[in-house]
Structures are given as C-alpha cells and as structure tokens.
Scaffold this motif. Structure first.
Motif, short mmCIF file in Angstrom:
data_model
loop_
_atom_site.label_atom_id
_atom_site.label_comp_id
_atom_site.label_asym_id
_atom_site.label_seq_id
_atom_site.Cartn_x
_atom_site.Cartn_y
_atom_site.Cartn_z
N GLU A 1 -42.84 50.29 -112.49
CA GLU A 1 -43.73 49.39 -111.74
C GLU A 1 -44.85 48.86 -112.62
O GLU A 1 -45.19 47.66 -112.59
N LYS A 2 -45.43 49.74 -113.43
CA LYS A 2 -46.52 49.32 -114.33
C LYS A 2 -46.03 48.30 -115.35
O LYS A 2 -46.72 47.32 -115.65
N LEU A 3 -44.83 48.52 -115.86
CA LEU A 3 -44.30 47.62 -116.88
C LEU A 3 -43.94 46.25 -116.32
O LEU A 3 -43.79 45.28 -117.08
N THR A 4 -43.82 46.15 -115.01
CA THR A 4 -43.46 44.87 -114.37
C THR A 4 -44.58 44.36 -113.47
O THR A 4 -44.34 43.53 -112.58
N ASN A 5 -45.80 44.85 -113.70
CA ASN A 5 -46.95 44.44 -112.90
C ASN A 5 -46.73 44.62 -111.41
O ASN A 5 -47.16 43.80 -110.58
N GLY A 6 -46.01 45.70 -111.07
CA GLY A 6 -45.75 46.02 -109.68
C GLY A 6 -44.58 45.29 -109.06
O GLY A 6 -44.23 45.56 -107.90
N ASP A 7 -43.94 44.40 -109.80
CA ASP A 7 -42.86 43.60 -109.22
C ASP A 7 -41.52 44.31 -109.18
O ASP A 7 -40.67 44.00 -108.34
N LEU A 8 -41.26 45.20 -110.12
CA LEU A 8 -39.96 45.82 -110.37
C LEU A 8 -39.00 44.80 -111.00
O LEU A 8 -39.19 43.59 -110.88
N PRO A 9 -37.99 45.27 -111.70
CA PRO A 9 -37.05 44.36 -112.36
C PRO A 9 -36.21 43.59 -111.34
O PRO A 9 -35.79 44.13 -110.31
N ALA B 1 -36.02 44.97 -107.62
CA ALA B 1 -37.04 44.19 -106.91
C ALA B 1 -36.46 43.55 -105.66
O ALA B 1 -35.24 43.31 -105.56
N PRO B 2 -37.30 43.25 -104.66
CA PRO B 2 -36.82 42.49 -103.50
C PRO B 2 -36.16 41.19 -103.96
O PRO B 2 -36.70 40.45 -104.78
N GLY B 3 -34.96 40.95 -103.43
CA GLY B 3 -34.21 39.77 -103.82
C GLY B 3 -33.46 39.92 -105.13
O GLY B 3 -32.87 38.95 -105.62
N GLY B 4 -33.47 41.12 -105.71
CA GLY B 4 -32.88 41.33 -107.02
C GLY B 4 -31.42 41.73 -106.98
O GLY B 4 -30.80 41.83 -105.91
N ARG B 5 -30.87 41.94 -108.18
CA ARG B 5 -29.44 42.26 -108.32
C ARG B 5 -29.26 43.61 -109.01
O ARG B 5 -30.01 43.96 -109.92
N PHE C 1 -25.85 54.69 -100.60
CA PHE C 1 -27.20 54.13 -100.62
C PHE C 1 -27.67 53.96 -99.18
O PHE C 1 -26.86 53.93 -98.24
N HIS C 2 -28.99 53.87 -99.01
CA HIS C 2 -29.59 53.76 -97.68
C HIS C 2 -29.55 52.30 -97.25
O HIS C 2 -30.21 51.44 -97.84
N ASP C 3 -28.76 52.00 -96.23
CA ASP C 3 -28.50 50.62 -95.85
C ASP C 3 -29.76 49.85 -95.46
O ASP C 3 -29.93 48.70 -95.89
N PRO C 4 -30.69 50.40 -94.65
CA PRO C 4 -31.90 49.63 -94.31
C PRO C 4 -32.71 49.24 -95.55
O PRO C 4 -33.23 48.12 -95.63
N PHE C 5 -32.80 50.14 -96.54
CA PHE C 5 -33.51 49.83 -97.77
C PHE C 5 -32.82 48.70 -98.51
O PHE C 5 -33.45 47.76 -99.00
N PHE C 6 -31.49 48.77 -98.57
CA PHE C 6 -30.69 47.76 -99.25
C PHE C 6 -30.88 46.40 -98.59
O PHE C 6 -31.06 45.37 -99.27
N HIS C 7 -30.85 46.37 -97.25
CA HIS C 7 -31.00 45.11 -96.53
C HIS C 7 -32.43 44.59 -96.59
O HIS C 7 -32.64 43.36 -96.69
N ARG C 8 -33.39 45.47 -96.50
CA ARG C 8 -34.78 45.03 -96.51
C ARG C 8 -35.10 44.26 -97.80
O ARG C 8 -35.84 43.28 -97.77
N ARG C 9 -34.53 44.71 -98.90
CA ARG C 9 -34.77 44.03 -100.17
C ARG C 9 -33.75 42.92 -100.46
O ARG C 9 -33.84 42.26 -101.48
N GLU C 10 -32.82 42.74 -99.55
CA GLU C 10 -31.77 41.73 -99.71
C GLU C 10 -31.20 41.76 -101.13
O GLU C 10 -31.13 40.76 -101.84
N MET C 11 -30.76 42.93 -101.53
CA MET C 11 -30.19 43.10 -102.86
C MET C 11 -28.79 42.50 -102.93
O MET C 11 -28.08 42.42 -101.93
N THR C 12 -28.41 42.14 -104.13
CA THR C 12 -27.02 41.77 -104.42
C THR C 12 -26.44 42.87 -105.30
O THR C 12 -27.00 43.19 -106.35
N LEU C 13 -25.35 43.47 -104.85
CA LEU C 13 -24.69 44.54 -105.60
C LEU C 13 -23.42 43.99 -106.24
O LEU C 13 -22.56 43.43 -105.56
#
Length: 339
Positions: free
Chosen positions: A221-229, A250-254, A267-279
C-alpha cells in the motif's frame, strides 16, 4: 541413444532408447543440445505436476539443431539452430480456430503429456521450430520460459505507468518481470527469498521489491500511495500465495494466474465483486510470442545470461537434479548440456 527418463516421482534414470524413425513430410529430426530445467520438471519430480503421467522423458525448454527435414521448407534448413515450441495442438478445435493454439482442447505438451527432449534426438513438426542465426543453443533453450511471461503480460494488457505486482521470483516470475517492464509498468516484486529479490533489482531493474512477511499488505500500500497495484501476477504455483494474492489487487484491477497448482483455489466472492476484479488464466505461449522473443533477444533487448546459475552435463544430471529443489543452492535457472 542416451536418454533420461522419469519413471515415477523422485526416480530419474539413464536409459538407452532407439533412434527415432526418419522424419515424415512436415517433420524434422533434431539433435538436442540444451535443455532448460523448468518448474514443471521439478514439480513432476516431486509428483505434484497437474496433467502429468509416468514414465515420461522430461524436457520442453529446448535448444536444438536440425539434422534432417522430412520435406523441403521455405524457412528451415539442415544445420539451423532453433527453439522448440513444445505445444502440440490439433489445429481444429475452437481454441485453435480462434488463434489460441496454446490452449488447444487436446493439447499435448512435450515433456508433460508426450515425451520431451532429455534425449539425443527426436522428431518434431517443422512449424514448431523457431530458428535464429544469432542466438546460442543456451539462449534458444530459454525462449519457452520467456514465452510464458510474455503471454501472461499480454493477457493483462498493461498500460504504461501502471503498478504491477509480480509474486514469485522464480524463472517464470522473472520472465513476467521482464515483459511487464518492457510494457512500461512500474514493477513491484514479492518473494520469500531476499537473494532473488536482489537479483530482480540489480539484474532486471525492478523498481521495488518486498520480502514477504506480516506487514506485506501495508508495505505494498505504501509503495502505491494507498492505491494497490492495478495488475497482479502470481507466478508461484502455491495455493496459499494464489489465494492471498487477491488482497493486493486494486479496485477495478486484474489478477493473472501464471503459475499452476494441482489444487482448488478459493476466494471470498463479496470481496472479489466489491472490487470488480478481472481474474485471468494464462497458459503456455503462442507462435507470435516465440517470434517476438527471439527478435528481442537478437537485438540485445533481453539478456538471459545472468539467469543461468547452474549447468549440468548429461552424466551428472541425476545427481544434481535433487539439489535444484533446495532454495539454499541459489538456483535461478539450471540448464542441461546434452552434447
């Protein structure tokens, strides 16, 4: 001819096998000079490789010389040095018809589903040979490894300036790092081995490295200014790592799974959906990946020299092989010299 076979887990043996039949039309007889040792080979030795059956002649990272052509070729001649694209696809299934031969429905990979290159000679389809007039056999043996990373990065469709996290600094992870940097990403590498992280910084030019520990998420988080990769590659083939990797996206990330493990991934489905990840899964490489990598290597834009830390002659392979499973030996990439 001299051959090394894996009879069952942890049972490599030297044997003599018959010389192959002369190549048919569209085939080539090749002499094997160099064989890269892959994580697939190590997993097979341990009995942990998916889609694997025993006994099997290992070896799919190959630098070979053409000895005879079964029919004339517009692009190949006797004596050419080649990398082998070890994915034998059907050409007819939905994946092949859509230009995805790397995930053919009936794919046979040399050294995994079909016997590979730990032998003096074998026959291979001509269109699976990618020649170079400049590269050495050792360089050509590393093209397939690089292809895995190149294809995984292509799957992610990286945009310049993105933060990309690569988890696992083994040979596949190194190839991902190479092409993520080439795509313009700011690369962060996560591993459990400080020596490998040092290699990534000093030899590959990774911008940031993180030694896995209790505060890994906070450090990233620190290395990405809190954004995450915005893109995360897991190249470990480790269940705990692959399941834990979701937290770094990161939210919206891959998320791209480049590694492979013989297990279910949860994986935890609500977490996955909340961030709208692409796997995304990434399997093998395409012919286009091979062409591109050879051109980059010939132009000096990819240097694999630092990667190869261990070499073995044919007669020493069985004695050396178990040591390469031990991280303390410092293996990054081992290569078998067959002749």
């Amino acid at each position: 001819m001299k051959t090394i076979i894996l009879n069952e887990p942890e049972n490599l043996a030297y044997i003599e096998t018959a010389l192959p039949a002369m190549p048919k039309a569209g085939e080539a007889l090749v002499k094997v000079h160099r064989v890269g040792i892959c994580g697939t080979d190590l997993h097979a030795f341990r009995g942990r490789q998916p889609f694997f059956t025993y006994p099997r002649i290992l070896g799919h990272e190959l630098g070979v010389e053409i000895i005879e052509l079964g029919s004339p070729s517009a692009h190949l001649k006797v004596g050419d040095k080649c990398a082998v694209e070890p994915y034998l696809n059907c050409g007819n299934c939905i994946a092949c018809r859509r230009g995805k031969p790397n995930c053919c429905a009936s794919l046979q990979v040399l050294g995994v589903h079909a016997d590979g290159g730990m032998r003096e000679f074998f026959v291979v389809p001509q269109h699976k040979l990618h020649k170079s007039d400049k590269l050495t056999f050792e360089q050509l043996a590393l093209v397939e490894t690089l292809g895995i990373g190149a294809h995984g990065v292509a799957r992610a469709q990286i945009e310049a300036g993105e933060n990309a996290l690569v988890i696992g600094a083994g040979p596949i992870g190194l190839s991902v790092i190479q092409f993520a940097l080439e795509a313009g990403a700011r690369v962060i590498v996560l591993d459990v081995n400080e020596n490998r992280l040092h290699f990534c910084r000093e030899q590959l030019g990774a911008q940031e490295t993180v030694l896995f520990g209790e505060n890994t998420l906070t450090e990233i988080e620190k290395l990405t200014n809190g954004d995450l990769p915005t893109v995360v590659f897991d190249a470990t083939g480790n269940v705990a790592s692959m399941e834990g990797a979701f937290q770094f996206v990161a939210p919206g990330g891959r998320m791209v799974f480049v590694g492979l493990v013989q297990a279910d991934i949860k994986f935890h489905d609500p977490f996955f959906h909340r961030r709208e990840m692409t796997l995304l899964g990434s399997r093998n490489a395409t012919p286009q990946d091979f062409h591109r990598i050879i051109a980059l290597m010939e132009d000096g834009k990819i240097d694999t020299t630092p990667w190869i830390t261990h070499r073995s002659e044919f007669d020493d392979l069985i004695a050396n092989f178990p040591d390469w499973l031990n991280p303390q030996t410092g293996v990054i990439k081992a290569v078998l010299h067959l002749c």
